[in-house]
Design a protein around this motif. Structure first.
Motif, mmCIF file in Angstrom:
data_model
loop_
_atom_site.group_PDB
_atom_site.id
_atom_site.type_symbol
_atom_site.label_atom_id
_atom_site.label_comp_id
_atom_site.label_asym_id
_atom_site.label_seq_id
_atom_site.Cartn_x
_atom_site.Cartn_y
_atom_site.Cartn_z
ATOM 1 N N MET A 16 3.930 5.617 -5.656
ATOM 2 C CA MET A 16 3.994 5.663 -7.111
ATOM 3 C C MET A 16 2.833 6.445 -7.703
ATOM 4 O O MET A 16 2.921 6.944 -8.810
ATOM 5 C CB MET A 16 3.993 4.238 -7.674
ATOM 6 N N GLN A 17 1.716 6.519 -6.970
ATOM 7 C CA GLN A 17 0.559 7.261 -7.466
ATOM 8 C C GLN A 17 0.436 8.622 -6.796
ATOM 9 O O GLN A 17 -0.618 9.242 -6.846
ATOM 10 C CB GLN A 17 -0.711 6.427 -7.227
ATOM 11 N N MET A 18 1.505 9.070 -6.140
ATOM 12 C CA MET A 18 1.561 10.370 -5.465
ATOM 13 C C MET A 18 0.438 10.537 -4.459
ATOM 14 O O MET A 18 -0.254 11.557 -4.423
ATOM 15 C CB MET A 18 1.525 11.503 -6.504
ATOM 16 N N ARG A 19 0.222 9.482 -3.655
ATOM 17 C CA ARG A 19 -0.699 9.592 -2.531
ATOM 18 C C ARG A 19 0.127 9.370 -1.264
ATOM 19 O O ARG A 19 1.327 9.116 -1.340
ATOM 20 C CB ARG A 19 -1.786 8.513 -2.629
ATOM 21 N N ILE A 20 -0.542 9.431 -0.115
ATOM 22 C CA ILE A 20 0.193 9.227 1.130
ATOM 23 C C ILE A 20 0.141 7.775 1.570
ATOM 24 O O ILE A 20 1.102 7.225 2.065
ATOM 25 C CB ILE A 20 -0.367 10.135 2.245
ATOM 26 N N GLY A 21 -1.007 7.131 1.382
ATOM 27 C CA GLY A 21 -1.146 5.764 1.843
ATOM 28 C C GLY A 21 -1.487 5.713 3.306
ATOM 29 O O GLY A 21 -1.746 6.747 3.928
ATOM 30 N N PRO A 22 -1.512 4.496 3.924
ATOM 31 C CA PRO A 22 -1.911 4.383 5.319
ATOM 32 C C PRO A 22 -0.958 5.159 6.217
ATOM 33 O O PRO A 22 0.251 4.951 6.180
ATOM 34 C CB PRO A 22 -1.823 2.877 5.599
ATOM 35 N N ASN A 23 -1.486 6.079 7.030
ATOM 36 C CA ASN A 23 -0.620 6.874 7.904
ATOM 37 C C ASN A 23 -1.281 7.225 9.232
ATOM 38 O O ASN A 23 -0.764 8.021 9.979
ATOM 39 C CB ASN A 23 -0.167 8.152 7.196
ATOM 40 N N VAL A 24 -2.441 6.600 9.506
ATOM 41 C CA VAL A 24 -3.175 7.015 10.692
ATOM 42 C C VAL A 24 -2.900 6.107 11.892
ATOM 43 O O VAL A 24 -2.646 6.575 12.991
ATOM 44 C CB VAL A 24 -4.693 7.060 10.393
ATOM 45 N N VAL A 25 -2.925 4.770 11.656
ATOM 46 C CA VAL A 25 -2.784 3.822 12.764
ATOM 47 C C VAL A 25 -1.299 3.641 13.076
ATOM 48 O O VAL A 25 -0.553 3.103 12.279
ATOM 49 C CB VAL A 25 -3.412 2.463 12.397
ATOM 50 N N ARG A 37 0.833 -1.206 0.000
ATOM 51 C CA ARG A 37 0.000 0.000 0.000
ATOM 52 C C ARG A 37 0.866 1.254 0.000
ATOM 53 O O ARG A 37 0.548 2.238 -0.688
ATOM 54 C CB ARG A 37 -0.917 -0.026 1.200
ATOM 55 N N LYS A 38 1.960 1.211 0.754
ATOM 56 C CA LYS A 38 2.828 2.391 0.820
ATOM 57 C C LYS A 38 3.527 2.637 -0.517
ATOM 58 O O LYS A 38 3.586 3.767 -1.015
ATOM 59 C CB LYS A 38 3.886 2.182 1.917
#
Lengths: 343, 205
Positions: free
Chosen positions: A44-53, A38-39
């Motif tokens: 690669m898609q210029m998103r942040i991905g999981p970052n909350v938990v 996911r990261k």
């Protein structure tokens, strides 16, 4: 009493300890492989991905696992209950069984089988049963279509995987995985690492692509093509049974990466047997090589669009199969000509 | 040794149970699944005998390929068990007759079986020691030297069977729009595209 302990109880206990020493890292690896996937894809898609938990989202896999376990298990009407619940267990169990023969370091193996590579091939060819049983037992059209696709796909690509394995095996002259790795320790021409991906380079690529198809990964994830088949053979699964499929699939990816590492990337060997490199333990090299293969798996997923079914079959039967057959004949011919046949 | 004995009894019992279930299961898919279990236990028995290569090949070929095809075919069939069982009273006599003849034949074969006195020593003598030579090597040595012509003949028979089945089932259909990769790759922009400068206020024609 002491004799009974040393003769029967302790050997069994020792095997169980060894199994746990393999499976616990594999399962942690599976959990963090989903996180890494996911990261990496989000990067690669210029998103942040999981970052909350947790810090940087590091506890996300655990949260997902807890979420899956607390959901309701659903049995579809008209499903065949025994086969329905047997299928995810088969998938998961097979993915774990394969680790019995994989050497992660010199002598670091549960069972140093003489026919280790055949055992791995047998186990990976059984993976299709989990999928087919799931598709049939679900009593659902989507699941059944997904299972049919998957069965045909896995059986087709197994053939070229088998031929490539034979090419590598006749170069090494052994079916034992530890000896196979040790056969790659001799440097090539004195300068290059003796890993088989250099002499067998085209087959290394073909093998990698076949492994993508064998593990139902992108761009060959037709069994679970979500735009056509909802989730393919997994459509009717939820909760724990879905989690087992999910774990099995990712464990299979790690197992197949380990297989690529052993066959082509010199297993636990350092690239050169010199001071700073050979001081790093073999397990670390092995893990690094697996991680590299897994990164390419994920990279492929983020890059390529899905193949159409007829294109997939064409690639398997009309290109990979003849190509790997010709390569087998070439390898055998070269080894006989150069008088380099081992054994 | 006791572990091997326990393993033998477990594998043997499971193989027999699996084999019986193949016949007695009503659902043919369940039958195939039991058949797979039987194959596995047979492979286990081979491992106990020290024939690990044969065991693995059994799993790869029979479980990994043959049984998958069985399962594939059986799953596609639309089987109605009540329809199959409809004429059972009509056929049961013919079935019993065939079974009885087969049983009688087997009994006569096994009762008239005479063991050659030296048979035991002859069959055990040439087996190589698994501690000295691996399974694979021992089998290869025999297969590619003493039995090479038979081995090649088996290969040719399989090849002929394969070509035969392809010839029998192959048919060319006309009017099917098929993707030809070579044609697609050979296409050039000039084949399909035309650049036209359109004057303003006028149409193309």
């Amino acid at each position: 009493m002491v004799e009974f302990w040393t003769a029967y109880v302790w050997p069994v206990l020792w095997i169980i300890i060894q199994i746990l020493m393999f499976l616990v890292p594999v399962l942690i690896g599976v959990a963090y492989l989903t996180y890494a996937e996911r990261k990496i894809i989000s990067a690669m898609q210029m998103r942040i991905g999981p970052n909350v938990v947790g810090w940087f989202g590091l506890l996300q896999p655990i949260a997902d696992a807890v979420k899956l376990l607390t959901k309701e298990t659903v049995l579809p009407t008209g499903a065949s209950p025994v086969v329905f619940f047997l299928a995810p267990m088969v998938t998961f169990g097979l993915a774990m069984m394969a680790w019995a023969v994989i050497p992660v370091g010199d002598g670091w193996v549960i069972s140093n089988l003489n026919v280790g590579i055949l055992y791995l091939f047998a186990i990976s060819s059984l993976g299709v049963y989990g999928v087919v049983m799931a598709g049939w037992a679900s009593n659902s059209r989507y699941a059944f279509l997904g299972a049919m696709r998957s069965a045909a796909q896995m059986v087709s690509y197994e053939v070229s995987i088998g031929f490539i394995m034979i090419s590598v095996l006749i170069t090494a002259g052994t079916l034992n995985l530890t000896e196979l790795v040790l056969a790659q320790s001799e440097p090539l021409f004195g300068v290059l690492p003796g890993w088989y991906f250099i002499p067998h380079f085209p087959m290394f690529i073909v093998f990698f692509i076949s492994v993508l198809a064998e593990t139902n990964r992108h761009p060959f994830d037709l069994p679970e093509a979500e735009s056509e088949l909802v989730a393919g053979f997994m459509t009717e699964y939820s909760s724990m049974s879905f989690a087992l499929f999910f774990l099995g699939e990712y464990a299979n990816m790690i197992m197949m990466s380990a297989l690529i590492t052993i066959l082509f990337l010199g297993g636990w060997l350092a690239p050169y047997d010199v001071a700073p490199l050979n001081m790093i333990p073999g397990v670390v090299w092995f893990a690094l090589k697996i991680a590299m293969c897994l990164f390419v798996f994920i990279w492929t997923r983020a890059t390529f669009p899905r193949y159409r079914y007829d294109q997939l079959m064409r690639l398997g039967w009309k290109i990979f199969l003849p190509f790997s057959l010709i390569w087998l004949a070439l390898t055998a011919g070269f080894l006989v000509y150069a008088d380099a046949l081992p054994g | 040794m006791i572990a091997a004995a326990i393993a033998f009894y477990v594998f043997a019992t499971m193989a027999v149970i699996g084999g019986l279930n193949v016949i007695f299961q009503r659902n043919p898919v369940h039958s195939v699944l039991w058949l797979i279990l039987t194959f596995f236990n047979a492979a286990g028995l081979f491992v106990i005998l020290g024939a690990e290569f044969v065991a693995m090949i059994l799993v790869v070929v029979y479980v990994g390929a043959v049984a998958v095809l069985f399962l594939f075919v059986v799953m596609m069939l639309d089987i109605n068990i009540t329809v199959i069982r409809e004429g059972i009273h009509k056929y049961v006599w013919a079935g019993l007759l065939v079974g009885g003849v087969l049983l009688a034949e087997l009994v006569t074969v096994f009762t008239s079986w005479v063991m050659f006195d030296d048979a035991a020593s002859l069959s055990t003598a040439p087996t190589p020691d698994p501690n000295v030579i691996t399974n694979t090597e021992a089998l290869g040595n025999i297969l590619y030297t003493d039995y090479v012509y038979l081995f090649q003949a088996a290969g040719i028979i399989l090849l002929v069977a394969m070509i035969g089945s392809i010839v029998l089932t192959y048919r060319t259909r006309t009017g099917v729009r098929k993707q030809v990769i070579a044609d697609q790759v050979a296409r050039r922009p000039s084949d399909t595209l035309e650049m036209v400068k359109v004057e303003s206020g006028k149409g193309l024609q």
